[in-house]
Design a protein around this motif. Structure first.
Motif, short mmCIF file in Angstrom:
data_model
loop_
_atom_site.label_atom_id
_atom_site.label_comp_id
_atom_site.label_asym_id
_atom_site.label_seq_id
_atom_site.Cartn_x
_atom_site.Cartn_y
_atom_site.Cartn_z
N GLY A 10 0.81 -1.25 -0.02
CA GLY A 10 -0.11 0.03 -0.16
C GLY A 10 0.70 1.35 -0.08
O GLY A 10 0.57 2.49 0.87
N ILE A 11 1.85 1.49 -0.93
CA ILE A 11 2.51 2.31 -1.06
C ILE A 11 1.94 3.68 -1.58
O ILE A 11 1.39 3.68 -2.69
N ASP A 12 2.09 4.80 -0.96
CA ASP A 12 1.69 6.27 -1.43
C ASP A 12 2.81 7.13 -1.63
O ASP A 12 3.56 7.27 -0.44
N LEU A 13 2.83 7.57 -2.65
CA LEU A 13 3.94 8.19 -2.98
C LEU A 13 3.85 9.79 -3.94
O LEU A 13 3.40 9.38 -5.04
N SER A 14 3.92 11.04 -3.69
CA SER A 14 3.75 12.17 -4.52
C SER A 14 5.11 12.54 -4.79
O SER A 14 6.07 12.64 -4.03
N VAL A 15 5.35 12.80 -5.93
CA VAL A 15 6.63 13.38 -6.64
C VAL A 15 6.34 14.53 -7.38
O VAL A 15 5.62 14.57 -8.16
N LYS A 16 7.09 15.43 -6.91
CA LYS A 16 6.99 17.07 -7.41
C LYS A 16 8.03 16.99 -8.58
O LYS A 16 9.04 16.39 -8.69
N LYS A 17 7.47 18.00 -9.42
CA LYS A 17 8.26 18.25 -10.83
C LYS A 17 9.86 18.85 -9.96
O LYS A 17 9.81 19.80 -9.34
N GLY A 18 10.78 18.37 -10.69
CA GLY A 18 12.26 18.64 -10.12
C GLY A 18 12.71 17.94 -8.81
O GLY A 18 13.81 18.20 -8.38
N ASP A 19 11.75 17.04 -8.28
CA ASP A 19 12.25 16.30 -7.18
C ASP A 19 13.30 15.37 -7.60
O ASP A 19 13.16 14.74 -8.58
N VAL A 20 14.35 15.26 -6.43
CA VAL A 20 15.23 13.85 -6.59
C VAL A 20 15.30 13.19 -5.31
O VAL A 20 15.50 13.76 -4.27
N THR B 1 13.46 15.29 -12.98
CA THR B 1 12.77 14.75 -11.67
C THR B 1 13.29 13.27 -11.84
O THR B 1 13.29 12.38 -12.88
N MET B 2 13.70 12.85 -10.61
CA MET B 2 14.16 11.54 -10.31
C MET B 2 14.09 10.60 -9.09
O MET B 2 13.48 11.40 -8.18
N ILE B 3 13.69 9.47 -9.23
CA ILE B 3 13.69 8.48 -8.16
C ILE B 3 15.00 7.62 -8.43
O ILE B 3 15.16 6.97 -9.17
N LEU B 4 15.84 7.62 -7.31
CA LEU B 4 17.20 7.18 -7.18
C LEU B 4 17.16 6.07 -6.14
O LEU B 4 17.12 6.36 -5.08
N VAL B 5 17.26 4.78 -6.62
CA VAL B 5 17.80 3.76 -5.43
C VAL B 5 19.19 3.43 -5.51
O VAL B 5 19.57 3.09 -6.71
N SER B 6 19.75 3.57 -4.24
CA SER B 6 21.22 3.55 -4.29
C SER B 6 21.67 2.83 -2.91
O SER B 6 21.05 3.44 -1.83
N HIS B 7 22.60 2.05 -2.84
CA HIS B 7 23.41 1.93 -1.42
C HIS B 7 24.47 2.94 -1.20
O HIS B 7 25.16 2.77 -0.21
N GLU B 8 24.71 4.08 -2.33
CA GLU B 8 25.49 5.07 -1.97
C GLU B 8 25.08 6.10 -1.19
O GLU B 8 24.59 7.11 -1.60
N MET B 9 24.99 5.68 0.40
CA MET B 9 24.30 6.63 1.17
C MET B 9 24.73 8.35 1.21
O MET B 9 23.98 8.84 1.37
N ASN B 10 26.00 8.26 1.20
CA ASN B 10 26.36 9.70 1.26
C ASN B 10 26.07 10.51 -0.02
O ASN B 10 25.93 11.52 -0.03
N PHE B 11 26.16 9.81 -1.15
CA PHE B 11 25.61 10.48 -2.32
C PHE B 11 24.11 10.79 -2.32
O PHE B 11 23.88 11.64 -2.83
N ILE B 12 23.34 9.57 -1.93
CA ILE B 12 21.72 10.20 -1.83
C ILE B 12 21.75 11.32 -0.91
O ILE B 12 20.99 12.24 -1.13
N ARG B 13 22.59 11.38 0.28
CA ARG B 13 22.40 12.56 1.22
C ARG B 13 22.68 13.87 0.27
O ARG B 13 22.33 15.12 0.64
N ASN B 14 23.74 13.84 -0.69
CA ASN B 14 24.32 14.93 -1.29
C ASN B 14 23.26 15.42 -2.35
O ASN B 14 23.30 16.54 -2.73
#
Length: 255
Positions: free
Chosen positions: A22-32, A194-207
């Motif tokens: 039951g995932i709910d997710l809103s993604v706005k234009k320009g969101d990463v 606009t992007m959804i990024l799955v990654s194990h590179e945690m520091n990059f995700i943060r950046n």
């Protein structure tokens, strides 16, 4: 900003294993949006359900005012959704018998029905954008893994999708090649894609992200800014994950 993507009540199981509940997710234009969480918790499945590489049992997606039932079998709806979402895979998925230029041109010609000349001009621009202007006539086997992934990113950019989905784009790369791909992803994020990024590179995700979600056991446990999620997670489960990753003690990744 108006929402470009609204995902509601997304459920996906593999036999008796409920992966997304039951995932709910809103993604706005320009969101990463960076998606993090333990292995096997449904991060890649989430991306594959959004563009219907996997068909969920239920859920809807609203893209620019048009709602699609994600359990649809309507071929036209499936194709329209895939055209609106560009996917960058872990393993590049390039055509081995085509050059870098031809790989980027392929979708423009076959899917968007552009002339070869127009497709070539767009492909050349995007390959230059990812730093591969000198590799346009190289075949995948003559490119490093990092270069192949940059071709795959150029191919996605050329199609100008509403949403770019990146599924562990550096996981198949040797460590010394990771940086060049992350640099390109950071560049296109800064350009407003606009992007959804799955990654194990945690520091990059943060950046790179303006928003981070933590996925566990089929649910979104955390959803906030990188600072909120990494520095002040609300759930004990998230704090435990970070302790195990020892991410809070690592220096921040810098491009």
């Amino acid at each position: 900003m108006t929402n470009t993507i609204e995902i509601k009540s997304l459920k996906k199981s593999f036999k008796s294993n409920l992966v997304l509940d039951g995932i709910d997710l809103s993604v706005k234009k320009g969101d990463v949006i960076g998606v993090i969480g333990p292995s096997g918790t449904g991060k890649s499945t989430l991306l594959r359900c959004i563009n219907l590489l996997e068909r969920p049992e239920s859920g809807t997606i609203n893209l620019n005012g048009k709602e699609v039932n994600l359990s649809t079998k309507n071929r036209a709806e499936i194709l329209a959704l895939r055209r609106a979402t560009g996917m960058v895979f872990q393993r590049f998925n390039l055509f081995e018998g085509k050059t870098a230029l031809e790989n980027v041109m392929e979708g423009l010609i076959v899917v968007q029905k552009k002339s070869r000349q127009e497709a070539r001009e767009i492909a050349l621009k995007e390959l230059e954008n990812v730093g591969l202007a000198d590799k346009i006539n190289h075949y995948p086997k003559h490119l490093s893994g990092g270069q192949q992934q940059r071709v795959a990113i150029a191919r996605t950019l050329a199609m100008r999708p509403e949403l770019i989905l990146l599924d562990e784009p550096t996981s198949a790369l040797d460590p010394e090649l990771v940086g060049e791909v992350l640099e390109v992803i950071k560049k296109i994020a800064d350009e407003g894609f606009t992007m959804i990024l799955v990654s194990h590179e945690m520091n990059f995700i943060r950046n790179v992200s303006n928003r981070v979600i933590f996925l566990d056991k089929g649910h979104i446990i955390e959803d906030g800014t990188p600072k909120e999620v990494f520095d002040s997670p609300k759930s004990e489960r998230t704090r435990e994950f970070f302790r195990r990753m020892a991410i809070l003690e690592q220096p921040e990744y810098q491009i």
